[in-house]
Motif scaffolding. Sequence first.
Motif, PDB file in Angstrom:
ATOM      1  N   ASP A 200      39.249 -55.451  51.600  1.00  0.00           N
ATOM      2  CA  ASP A 200      40.624 -55.256  51.153  1.00  0.00           C
ATOM      3  C   ASP A 200      40.838 -55.753  49.735  1.00  0.00           C
ATOM      4  O   ASP A 200      41.574 -55.140  48.960  1.00  0.00           O
ATOM      5  CB  ASP A 200      41.594 -55.957  52.107  1.00  0.00           C
ATOM      6  N   THR A 201      40.183 -56.872  49.389  1.00  0.00           N
ATOM      7  CA  THR A 201      40.304 -57.368  48.019  1.00  0.00           C
ATOM      8  C   THR A 201      39.761 -56.329  47.042  1.00  0.00           C
ATOM      9  O   THR A 201      40.368 -56.041  46.016  1.00  0.00           O
ATOM     10  CB  THR A 201      39.534 -58.682  47.865  1.00  0.00           C
ATOM     11  N   PHE A 202      38.601 -55.758  47.410  1.00  0.00           N
ATOM     12  CA  PHE A 202      38.003 -54.756  46.535  1.00  0.00           C
ATOM     13  C   PHE A 202      38.909 -53.535  46.419  1.00  0.00           C
ATOM     14  O   PHE A 202      39.148 -53.030  45.324  1.00  0.00           O
ATOM     15  CB  PHE A 202      36.627 -54.339  47.062  1.00  0.00           C
ATOM     16  N   LEU A 203      39.455 -53.055  47.552  1.00  0.00           N
ATOM     17  CA  LEU A 203      40.317 -51.873  47.525  1.00  0.00           C
ATOM     18  C   LEU A 203      41.555 -52.128  46.670  1.00  0.00           C
ATOM     19  O   LEU A 203      41.967 -51.265  45.884  1.00  0.00           O
ATOM     20  CB  LEU A 203      40.734 -51.497  48.949  1.00  0.00           C
ATOM     21  N   ASP A 204      42.145 -53.332  46.814  1.00  0.00           N
ATOM     22  CA  ASP A 204      43.329 -53.659  46.018  1.00  0.00           C
ATOM     23  C   ASP A 204      43.001 -53.644  44.526  1.00  0.00           C
ATOM     24  O   ASP A 204      43.748 -53.111  43.709  1.00  0.00           O
ATOM     25  CB  ASP A 204      43.877 -55.043  46.416  1.00  0.00           C
ATOM     26  N   TRP A 205      41.846 -54.257  44.183  1.00  0.00           N
ATOM     27  CA  TRP A 205      41.424 -54.309  42.784  1.00  0.00           C
ATOM     28  C   TRP A 205      41.232 -52.891  42.242  1.00  0.00           C
ATOM     29  O   TRP A 205      41.651 -52.562  41.150  1.00  0.00           O
ATOM     30  CB  TRP A 205      40.114 -55.101  42.707  1.00  0.00           C
ATOM     31  N   TRP A 206      40.623 -52.036  43.061  1.00  0.00           N
ATOM     32  CA  TRP A 206      40.321 -50.661  42.669  1.00  0.00           C
ATOM     33  C   TRP A 206      41.613 -49.890  42.415  1.00  0.00           C
ATOM     34  O   TRP A 206      41.772 -49.212  41.401  1.00  0.00           O
ATOM     35  CB  TRP A 206      39.500 -50.003  43.782  1.00  0.00           C
ATOM     36  N   ARG A 207      42.572 -50.049  43.347  1.00  0.00           N
ATOM     37  CA  ARG A 207      43.846 -49.346  43.201  1.00  0.00           C
ATOM     38  C   ARG A 207      44.586 -49.841  41.967  1.00  0.00           C
ATOM     39  O   ARG A 207      45.127 -49.050  41.185  1.00  0.00           O
ATOM     40  CB  ARG A 207      44.719 -49.571  44.440  1.00  0.00           C
ATOM     41  N   ALA A 208      44.585 -51.159  41.765  1.00  0.00           N
ATOM     42  CA  ALA A 208      45.283 -51.730  40.609  1.00  0.00           C
ATOM     43  C   ALA A 208      44.668 -51.203  39.319  1.00  0.00           C
ATOM     44  O   ALA A 208      45.372 -50.876  38.364  1.00  0.00           O
ATOM     45  CB  ALA A 208      45.199 -53.253  40.645  1.00  0.00           C
ATOM     46  N   ARG A 209      43.346 -51.077  39.292  1.00  0.00           N
ATOM     47  CA  ARG A 209      42.655 -50.595  38.104  1.00  0.00           C
ATOM     48  C   ARG A 209      43.054 -49.161  37.811  1.00  0.00           C
ATOM     49  O   ARG A 209      43.335 -48.781  36.673  1.00  0.00           O
ATOM     50  CB  ARG A 209      41.146 -50.680  38.343  1.00  0.00           C
ATOM     51  N   ARG A 210      43.105 -48.340  38.884  1.00  0.00           N
ATOM     52  CA  ARG A 210      43.436 -46.931  38.694  1.00  0.00           C
ATOM     53  C   ARG A 210      44.871 -46.799  38.203  1.00  0.00           C
ATOM     54  O   ARG A 210      45.175 -46.042  37.281  1.00  0.00           O
ATOM     55  CB  ARG A 210      43.270 -46.179  40.013  1.00  0.00           C
ATOM     56  N   LEU A 211      45.766 -47.585  38.800  1.00  0.00           N
ATOM     57  CA  LEU A 211      47.162 -47.538  38.378  1.00  0.00           C
ATOM     58  C   LEU A 211      47.290 -47.966  36.924  1.00  0.00           C
ATOM     59  O   LEU A 211      48.022 -47.366  36.144  1.00  0.00           O
ATOM     60  CB  LEU A 211      48.015 -48.463  39.261  1.00  0.00           C
ATOM     61  N   GLY A 212      46.539 -49.012  36.554  1.00  0.00           N
ATOM     62  CA  GLY A 212      46.585 -49.512  35.197  1.00  0.00           C
ATOM     63  C   GLY A 212      46.167 -48.440  34.198  1.00  0.00           C
ATOM     64  O   GLY A 212      46.789 -48.264  33.153  1.00  0.00           O
ATOM     65  N   ARG A 213      45.139 -47.678  34.566  1.00  0.00           N
ATOM     66  CA  ARG A 213      44.665 -46.617  33.684  1.00  0.00           C
ATOM     67  C   ARG A 213      45.719 -45.541  33.499  1.00  0.00           C
ATOM     68  O   ARG A 213      45.998 -45.091  32.397  1.00  0.00           O
ATOM     69  CB  ARG A 213      43.412 -45.986  34.308  1.00  0.00           C
ATOM     70  N   GLN A 214      46.330 -45.150  34.644  1.00  0.00           N
ATOM     71  CA  GLN A 214      47.348 -44.098  34.549  1.00  0.00           C
ATOM     72  C   GLN A 214      48.515 -44.560  33.691  1.00  0.00           C
ATOM     73  O   GLN A 214      49.029 -43.817  32.864  1.00  0.00           O
ATOM     74  CB  GLN A 214      47.869 -43.751  35.953  1.00  0.00           C
ATOM     75  N   GLY A 215      48.905 -45.850  33.897  1.00  0.00           N
ATOM     76  CA  GLY A 215      50.035 -46.385  33.157  1.00  0.00           C
ATOM     77  C   GLY A 215      49.730 -46.467  31.667  1.00  0.00           C
ATOM     78  O   GLY A 215      50.585 -46.249  30.830  1.00  0.00           O
ATOM     79  N   GLY A 216      48.432 -46.754  31.346  1.00  0.00           N
ATOM     80  CA  GLY A 216      48.058 -46.949  29.957  1.00  0.00           C
ATOM     81  C   GLY A 216      47.982 -45.645  29.170  1.00  0.00           C
ATOM     82  O   GLY A 216      48.107 -45.636  27.961  1.00  0.00           O
ATOM     83  N   ALA A 217      47.780 -44.524  29.907  1.00  0.00           N
ATOM     84  CA  ALA A 217      47.634 -43.239  29.209  1.00  0.00           C
ATOM     85  C   ALA A 217      48.970 -42.800  28.617  1.00  0.00           C
ATOM     86  O   ALA A 217      50.001 -43.030  29.223  1.00  0.00           O
ATOM     87  CB  ALA A 217      47.142 -42.176  30.191  1.00  0.00           C
ATOM     88  N   PRO A 218      48.964 -42.203  27.438  1.00  0.00           N
ATOM     89  CA  PRO A 218      50.225 -41.786  26.810  1.00  0.00           C
ATOM     90  C   PRO A 218      50.883 -40.598  27.527  1.00  0.00           C
ATOM     91  O   PRO A 218      50.212 -39.817  28.130  1.00  0.00           O
ATOM     92  CB  PRO A 218      49.795 -41.378  25.395  1.00  0.00           C
TER      93      PRO A 218
END
Lengths: 296, 287
Positions: free
Chosen positions: B269-287
């Motif tokens: 679950d820790t890994f899945l949470d980290w993975w989801r957070a990373r993906r969200l971060g990428r989407q948020g960072g894109a213009p």
Amino acid sequence: MLAQQILNGLVVSGVYALFSLGFTLVFGIQRILNLAHGAIFMTGAMVAYYTVAAGGPLWLGFILAIVASGLLSVLVEIVCFRRLRRTGDEEFGGIISSIGAGLVISTIAQQVSSTQILRFPFDTFPVVIFRFWGLRVSMLQLFMAGAAIVLVLVLGYLIYRTGFGRRVRAVTDNEHAAMLMGINPNLVYSQTYFIAGALAGAAGVLVGLAFNSINFVMGEPYLMFGFAIIILGGLGSIPGALLASLVFGMVQTLTIAYLPSGLTSTIIFAALFLILLVRPHGLLGKEDAGNLRGRR
Amino acid sequence: MTGAIAGYLPLFDLYLIHLGLAFSQYIVLRAGVFSLATAALAGIGAYTAGIFAVNLGMHPILGLVAGTLTGMGAAVVLSIPLARLRGVYQAIATVAFIQIVLSLNIYSESLTGGAMGLNNIPKTVGTVTLLVFAAGATYLIWALERGRIGRAFDAIRQDEAVAASLGISITRHQTLAFALSGALAGLFGGLEAYHAYALDPNQFGFHLLITVLSYVILGGRNSVAGPLLGTALLIILPELARPLAENRMIIYGIMLIVVINYLPKGVADTFLDWWRARRLGRQGGAP
């Protein structure tokens, strides 16, 4: 015959009281069920055995056992529970964490004792039997009863008559308010765990002497009986645990004497189940126990 | 090469059986019930299946159905008193239940073989059968938690009062979780009976409770990946290094302490949470 059984029951009750007082004290103060308590009890018996085996006198073994189990109990608190209390997950996490600690302690004991049943050398405790009014009492039984009564009285004095006891009860009631009054809760916790562990260690030595059989799993049945006792008395209640130990020791001795022996633990745990259903807060516990509460 | 694989087959069988038991423990924790009864329920299922085969000479399929149903029945009956209790009290009550089942099992010697255990069970279950059942159980849990019931479980676990105010029946959902837990434990207990030739009463005691609980705690309690990964790690780990295998119980103990303190959500679950957070971060960072 009945009088003899009642007498035996009283001695057994004393040992249960020593074991379950520490168990319930820790639950009362932190709402943590310390499942490593059985392993700490076993450690007491082991330390006493190895002291005697190394040529030391029994009284030295007894003292070393009490100190060692007390310190071990403090170690369990620091390693297993301190961080959990900060994250507020101690009810669920505490059980898991202390199961882990119990496993580690008893596996180490298994390796130290090479999975063998250890026995005190003959005559470690003088075998003297007194007879009066048709009853048989051994010196060991008198010693067990005496030690249990003295330790319980000391505990009662500490908790209800000293400044330390007031601090313990303050932290039990409300940790935050106690902190505002200048009490260091971590220190109080360590002291409480030391007392709980020391009592369990003393019980371990007494049981080891009484049955003259010490092994790495000897704590497990006591942990199970301890559950039944502190539930019956009311989780966290010291007078409740005393009363319940008495009831439990008597009932157990009498059922073993008068009922088919294979069913003893079935009866005990079925009774535990019934108590949980009818009166989850036990004989002398607080009313709110077992109700819906914020958890996990 | 085939020899090396065949050598690990018993380990794989063990994984599949314990995976089922881990799911049985997982589903109750997921629904916010602190029940530790899986070991006893598995024992009930295993002995029912074993007695059906040995004493009654029934077909294994009938035995498995009977094991599943008795496991489920016992769990549903157990859920009635447990619905009145919470937290630590539930844990203690279920540990008492394990002790009751264990001592009744040893006492009723004519039926269960007592302390000697139940022997000479015909072996009718192989790796393929286990794989089919384990895959089925994984799918069941996965499908369940994606749907309405899974969300209801999450709501109950996080806050009962809120769940109740949203119109979720707590008793009904926790009974459902219990029934599933009992059925899974009974089924995989039965599979164990038909896979291992013999049953021993102490096999279903405190030790199994700790083992199964460790799988779920290490893996994680919030997604189907938790038990899958946790069971695999704890079964493979002692095999990688022999000195570790001798100290298996110390490893389990230290692992329980470390994971619950520093990684309370579990590895998966820790890994899945980290993975989801990373993906969200990428989407948020894109213009």
